[in-house]
Motif scaffolding. Structure first.
Motif, mmCIF file in Angstrom:
data_model
loop_
_atom_site.group_PDB
_atom_site.id
_atom_site.type_symbol
_atom_site.label_atom_id
_atom_site.label_comp_id
_atom_site.label_asym_id
_atom_site.label_seq_id
_atom_site.Cartn_x
_atom_site.Cartn_y
_atom_site.Cartn_z
ATOM 1 N N PRO A 370 0.836 -1.227 0.000
ATOM 2 C CA PRO A 370 0.000 0.000 0.000
ATOM 3 C C PRO A 370 0.857 1.257 0.000
ATOM 4 O O PRO A 370 1.977 1.271 0.497
ATOM 5 C CB PRO A 370 -0.806 -0.109 1.295
ATOM 6 C CG PRO A 370 -0.770 -1.553 1.650
ATOM 7 C CD PRO A 370 0.544 -2.083 1.152
ATOM 8 N N CYS A 371 0.308 2.287 -0.597
ATOM 9 C CA CYS A 371 0.979 3.584 -0.650
ATOM 10 C C CYS A 371 1.147 4.122 0.773
ATOM 11 O O CYS A 371 0.221 4.101 1.578
ATOM 12 C CB CYS A 371 0.156 4.548 -1.484
ATOM 13 S SG CYS A 371 0.775 6.239 -1.438
ATOM 14 N N ILE A 372 2.311 4.592 1.056
ATOM 15 C CA ILE A 372 2.576 5.133 2.388
ATOM 16 C C ILE A 372 2.587 6.660 2.381
ATOM 17 O O ILE A 372 2.967 7.311 3.357
ATOM 18 C CB ILE A 372 3.906 4.602 2.947
ATOM 19 C CG1 ILE A 372 5.066 4.980 2.007
ATOM 20 C CG2 ILE A 372 3.840 3.096 3.160
ATOM 21 C CD1 ILE A 372 6.438 4.645 2.585
ATOM 22 N N ARG A 373 2.199 7.233 1.249
ATOM 23 C CA ARG A 373 2.105 8.691 1.134
ATOM 24 C C ARG A 373 3.450 9.372 1.435
ATOM 25 O O ARG A 373 3.500 10.420 2.086
ATOM 26 C CB ARG A 373 1.045 9.243 2.090
ATOM 27 C CG ARG A 373 -0.339 8.720 1.843
ATOM 28 C CD ARG A 373 -1.047 9.594 0.850
ATOM 29 N NE ARG A 373 -2.346 9.041 0.474
ATOM 30 C CZ ARG A 373 -3.095 9.571 -0.465
ATOM 31 N NH1 ARG A 373 -2.676 10.642 -1.106
ATOM 32 N NH2 ARG A 373 -4.239 9.030 -0.783
ATOM 33 N N CYS A 374 4.508 8.738 0.977
ATOM 34 C CA CYS A 374 5.818 9.325 1.229
ATOM 35 C C CYS A 374 6.088 10.540 0.352
ATOM 36 O O CYS A 374 6.899 11.395 0.671
ATOM 37 C CB CYS A 374 6.904 8.274 1.033
ATOM 38 S SG CYS A 374 7.049 7.714 -0.677
ATOM 39 N N GLY A 375 5.471 10.566 -0.824
ATOM 40 C CA GLY A 375 5.635 11.708 -1.716
ATOM 41 C C GLY A 375 6.881 11.636 -2.581
ATOM 42 O O GLY A 375 7.151 12.564 -3.359
ATOM 43 N N ASP A 376 7.636 10.535 -2.541
ATOM 44 C CA ASP A 376 8.842 10.420 -3.367
ATOM 45 C C ASP A 376 8.504 10.487 -4.855
ATOM 46 O O ASP A 376 9.261 11.038 -5.662
ATOM 47 C CB ASP A 376 9.554 9.097 -3.067
ATOM 48 C CG ASP A 376 10.224 9.104 -1.691
ATOM 49 O OD1 ASP A 376 10.219 10.183 -1.053
ATOM 50 O OD2 ASP A 376 10.736 8.054 -1.264
ATOM 51 N N CYS A 377 7.388 9.899 -5.207
ATOM 52 C CA CYS A 377 6.999 9.870 -6.627
ATOM 53 C C CYS A 377 6.800 11.276 -7.160
ATOM 54 O O CYS A 377 7.204 11.589 -8.288
ATOM 55 C CB CYS A 377 5.743 9.022 -6.801
ATOM 56 S SG CYS A 377 4.411 9.459 -5.673
ATOM 57 N N ALA A 378 6.181 12.112 -6.370
ATOM 58 C CA ALA A 378 5.951 13.490 -6.812
ATOM 59 C C ALA A 378 7.262 14.248 -6.930
ATOM 60 O O ALA A 378 7.414 15.131 -7.777
ATOM 61 C CB ALA A 378 5.004 14.190 -5.844
ATOM 62 N N VAL A 419 11.175 4.998 -7.900
ATOM 63 C CA VAL A 419 11.528 5.419 -6.539
ATOM 64 C C VAL A 419 10.529 4.961 -5.485
ATOM 65 O O VAL A 419 10.751 5.166 -4.291
ATOM 66 C CB VAL A 419 11.651 6.965 -6.465
ATOM 67 C CG1 VAL A 419 12.746 7.456 -7.391
ATOM 68 C CG2 VAL A 419 10.318 7.636 -6.776
ATOM 69 N N CYS A 420 9.427 4.381 -5.936
ATOM 70 C CA CYS A 420 8.357 4.059 -4.978
ATOM 71 C C CYS A 420 8.811 2.981 -3.992
ATOM 72 O O CYS A 420 9.128 1.844 -4.395
ATOM 73 C CB CYS A 420 7.104 3.588 -5.714
ATOM 74 S SG CYS A 420 5.774 3.116 -4.580
ATOM 75 N N PRO A 421 8.810 3.271 -2.696
ATOM 76 C CA PRO A 421 9.235 2.265 -1.717
ATOM 77 C C PRO A 421 8.222 1.147 -1.569
ATOM 78 O O PRO A 421 8.555 0.079 -1.047
ATOM 79 C CB PRO A 421 9.364 3.083 -0.422
ATOM 80 C CG PRO A 421 8.463 4.241 -0.600
ATOM 81 C CD PRO A 421 8.500 4.556 -2.068
ATOM 82 N N SER A 422 7.005 1.380 -2.039
ATOM 83 C CA SER A 422 5.984 0.328 -1.944
ATOM 84 C C SER A 422 5.942 -0.539 -3.197
ATOM 85 O O SER A 422 5.063 -1.384 -3.331
ATOM 86 C CB SER A 422 4.606 0.962 -1.704
ATOM 87 O OG SER A 422 4.555 1.628 -0.459
ATOM 88 N N SER A 423 6.866 -0.261 -4.129
ATOM 89 C CA SER A 423 6.955 -1.055 -5.368
ATOM 90 C C SER A 423 5.629 -1.115 -6.117
ATOM 91 O O SER A 423 5.247 -2.140 -6.706
ATOM 92 C CB SER A 423 7.430 -2.485 -5.067
ATOM 93 O OG SER A 423 8.696 -2.468 -4.434
HETATM 94 S S1 SF4 Z 1 6.241 6.806 -3.975
HETATM 95 FE FE1 SF4 Z 1 4.862 5.097 -3.738
HETATM 96 S S2 SF4 Z 1 4.416 4.996 -1.624
HETATM 97 FE FE2 SF4 Z 1 5.330 6.954 -1.920
HETATM 98 S S3 SF4 Z 1 3.596 8.318 -2.255
HETATM 99 FE FE3 SF4 Z 1 4.236 7.641 -4.219
HETATM 100 S S4 SF4 Z 1 2.933 5.894 -4.609
HETATM 101 FE FE4 SF4 Z 1 2.848 6.237 -2.442
#
Ligand code: SF4
Ligand code: SF4
Length: 767
Positions: A370-378, A419-423
């Motif tokens: 699940p997405c952890i809302r880390c914001g790395d993707c943005a 970069v998504c830590p949740s793959s």
């Molecule tokens: S990088 Fe992955 S885990 Fe982090 S906010 Fe984006 S979708 Fe969610």
């Protein structure tokens, strides 16, 4: 080389490059395959249309499928051989679905068609240059495969001021453009010169990442003194995205949903530019391309120049594929490439890399979390999107939200997923969502088109119905006008006709109308009975007499009604002159006919008593008709034009005629010795005619005649003869007197005859 101040690109990542695997050796020519598969849709737009048949021999460079419309690209034979099949064949797509293609069995001769190089291209008009590029079957070789001629077509509202040449090749593993720039920089610059002549840009900018020093040097050397700007960019993924490169080179930002042309820029891949050079200066269509063969599963990674249509399995075998090591085969790089379903698929115009990776080289992605809302993707998104929000909306299939968050600005670079830590396989979600939205929009478009067709049909039917209604209404109004005109005509020519009786009748008029109707009904009944008896062969003498009497009675009743109605008819302000003429003409004809009948009987040498009686009756009628005719000219106006006969006068005239006829009938019956049953109806008819005459005279404003009822008795033969002579003498005298040209002697004789006849009758009566 000039190092101009650069713009900045948002986001971006620095994945391991793995470029050294393949960029160390020169471009190798790939071996000629035995069979080539040429898909008809190697580009964006309509698939090409085959123009060869199975069994046909083709030459290298020959057109085998023509462009199907403006957004389409032709296909050429990569080698000489025979067309062995046209139909579904393996296609390089993740779905594994087959696609229409032309299959050529090569003959190994590599026999070219005659080429038409245009070294004099500087003398060509832009349209001619565009036609050469279009005919060469060139589409973008960097990725998407948009038809190059369409991209280069001038747009009056969008003048291209900056031509950008993309030599960044930012994706890991891929080195095809690197080797091309190193080895074919001269052709690259030659192609840029062709483009510069075609679109006349103010600036030409060539962007190359700084991880390609050999390519930079080669291109710089080829540029020489030409006013082309070479910009060396820091290595960063995805700097090769069209919008990202423009932003890096110029600082300008292509608007969301827009194209580079919207801001006066045009971007082409270096491979595409070299293909344009070959098309114009060598006359060669696009039948081959440089492709990187790389990955740990290959013993000899390299770049090859391979014929379009070569099965990828043969290319990989040429590069030393170790099938036991092969875990994944990607078309493209690890960031934007996709897995190929088999080794049978052919190389197509957009295939820049075949990556044969081992399991350790590109290990499978771990299970998504699940997405952890880390914001790395943005942080890394080069399009400044919110990948996690897009993922959330894609899960919920919230298409409007996806569009509102600019899903279609996503270039599917994969930086966010990297970069998504949740793959989370974010790009897969975006691709699926884009496909769903496009499909839905296509359905909506078709539904809208269907709706418009339905509404157009409804509108057409409504117009047809309105036209029919209008025509029906016009016919109805026309018929009503015709009826009204007929009724008006009847009123004018037959005053008091039952159907034209004015509204608001007086009591007396109502009674007369009822009486006229009843008389008509009685007459019709009697006529039916007479017809019945006649058909049965019975004695119908008495019935015939009754019918005649009833007919007379009906005529009289109608005359009475006409006269009464004439009193309330709207005073004809000025009856048509034609009506007056018509009445005069009618009266003259009537007189002429009576005279002819009288003359005919007079010519009989020995008339019977009946004929004599008939002659007498006719003379009476003639006298009345002549008197009537005499009155008509007096109604004419002083100008000499016929005076209009009022309906009342015409009714009066008819009443007089009817009265004369009833008298004649009664007289005829009396002379014939009619019995007691026959005479009363005739007398009743005579009385009704007299009554009708009174009514008509009243309607005309004339004083009622002082009719004296004479109870006539049968007269003897001598009296009848004397009376007849008297009537004839009187008629002859009247006739002569009316004729202005009558001789005086004739008048004198006639007067003496009349005087003698009067004396004889008087003497006979006294005796
Ligand atoms: S990088 Fe992955 S885990 Fe982090 S906010 Fe984006 S979708 Fe969610
Ligand atoms: S794949 Fe799309 S959302 Fe993800 S980083 Fe690239 S552009 Fe942004």
């Amino acid at each position: 080389m000039s190092r101009l101040p650069l713009g900045e690109m948002p986001g971006g990542i620095h994945p391991a490059e793995h470029k050294s695997q393949s960029n160390g050796t020169p471009i190798q020519p790939a071996p000629l395959p035995k069979r080539l598969i040429l898909p008809l849709n190697q580009h964006i737009g309509a698939p090409a249309e085959p123009c060869v048949a199975v069994g046909e021999r083709v030459l290298k460079g020959q057109l085998i499928a023509a462009a199907n419309g403006t957004i389409s690209v032709p296909v050429h034979a990569p080698t000489s051989g025979t067309v062995s099949f046209i139909g579904p064949q393996p296609y390089p797509h993740v779905s594994g679905l087959l696609s229409e293609a032309i299959v050529i069995d090569s003959d190994g001769l590599e026999q070219w068609i005659e080429l038409s190089p245009r070294a004099d291209y500087r003398s060509l008009a832009p349209a001619e240059l565009l036609a050469i590029i279009r005919a060469a079957g060139i589409n973008g070789l960097g990725g998407a495969g948009f038809p190059t001629a369409v991209k280069l077509s001038a747009r009056s509202a969008q003048k291209i001021h900056t031509l950008i040449i993309n030599g960044t090749e930012c994706e890991p593993y891929i080195t095809a453009d690197d080797r091309l720039m190193r080895e074919r920089a001269t052709q690259l610059i030659g192609g840029i010169e062709i483009l510069a002549q075609l679109i006349e840009p103010a600036d030409v900018l060539i962007g190359i990442e700084d991880n390609k020093p050999e390519a930079i040097a080669a291109v710089q050397a080829a540029i020489g003194e030409r006013p082309f700007g070479l910009k060396v960019l820091p290595t960063q993924y995805p700097s090769g995205g069209e919008k990202q490169l423009i932003q890096l080179l110029t600082g300008a930002e292509v608007p969301s949903g827009g194209l580079p042309a919207d801001i006066g820029m045009l971007c082409l891949n270096v491979g595409t530019v070299v293909a344009i050079h070959a098309a114009v200066l060598e006359g060669r269509p696009l039948i081959s391309r440089i492709t990187t063969l790389t990955g740990a599963a290959l013993s000899r990674p390299m770049n090859v120049e391979a014929l379009i249509g070569t099965p990828v399995g043969e290319l990989l075998a040429f590069a030393g594929l170790q099938e036991a090591q092969l875990d994944r085969l990607l078309l493209g790089g690890p960031m934007m490439g996709f897995s190929l379903p088999s080794l049978e698929v052919p190389l197509i115009k957009t295939s820049n890399c075949l990556l044969a990776s081992t399991a350790t080289e590109l290990p499978p992605a771990p299970p998504a979390m699940p997405c952890i809302r880390c914001g790395d993707c943005a942080e890394v998104c080069p399009a400044s999107l919110l990948p996690q929000q897009l993922h959330f909306f894609a899960l919920g299939q919230q298409h409007e939200q996806l569009k509102a968050h600019h899903l279609f600005d996503c270039i599917e670079c994969g930086a966010c997923a990297y970069v998504c830590p949740s793959s989370i396989p974010l790009v897969q979600y975006y691709r699926a969502a884009k496909a769903d939205i496009r499909e839905l929009e296509n359905k909506q478009l078709k539904a809208e088109q269907s709706r418009q067709r339905f509404e157009q049909r409804q509108e057409r039917l409504r117009c047809e119905q309105e036209q029919k209604d209008a025509e029906r209404q016009a016919r109805t109004e026309k018929a009503a006008r015709a009826r009204a005109a007929l009724a008006a005509n009847q009123t004018a020519t037959e005053p008091g006709a039952a159907g034209a009786a004015p509204a608001g009748l007086s009591d007396e008029q109502k009674k007369l109308k009822i009486a006229a109707s009843m008389a008509q009904v009685t007459l019709k009944k009697a006529e039916k009975q007479l017809a019945l008896y006649t058909d049965k062969g019975g004695d119908t003498g008495e019935l015939q007499a009754q019918v005649e009497q009833l007919r007379g009675a009906a005529l009289l009743a109608q005359s009475a009604l006409d006269a009464a109605l004439a009193t309330t008819s709207p005073a004809a302000p000025s009856a048509p002159v034609a009506d007056a003429e018509q009445a005069l003409k009618k009266a003259k004809i009537g007189v002429a006919m009576l005279r002819a009948q009288v003359r005919k009987l007079e010519q009989l040498e020995a008339p019977s008593a009946e004929q004599a009686s008939q002659l007498q009756g006719l003379r009476s009628q003639l006298a009345a008709a002549e008197q009537e005719l005499e009155g008509l000219p007096n109604q004419l106006p002083a100008s000499g034009e016929p005076a209009p006969a009022s309906p009342a006068m015409q009714a009066l005239k008819q009443a007089k005629i009817a009265l004369a006829m009833r008298r004649a009938e009664l007289k005829k019956a009396e002379q014939a010795g009619a019995d007691a049953t026959e005479l009363p109806p005739l007398r009743a008819a005579l009385a009704a005619a007299e009554q009708a005459l009174h009514a008509a005279e009243d309607a005309c404003g004339k004083p009622a005649p002082n009719l004296q009822r004479l109870d006539k008795r049968p007269i003897d033969e001598a009296t009848r003869t004397l009376k007849t002579e008297l009537a004839l003498a009187r008629a002859d005298l009247h006739k002569l007197e009316r004729n202005e040209s009558s001789a005086a002697q004739a008048l004198s004789v006639a007067r003496e005859r009349l005087q003698a006849a009067e004396q004889k009758l008087q003497q006979h009566t006294e005796t």
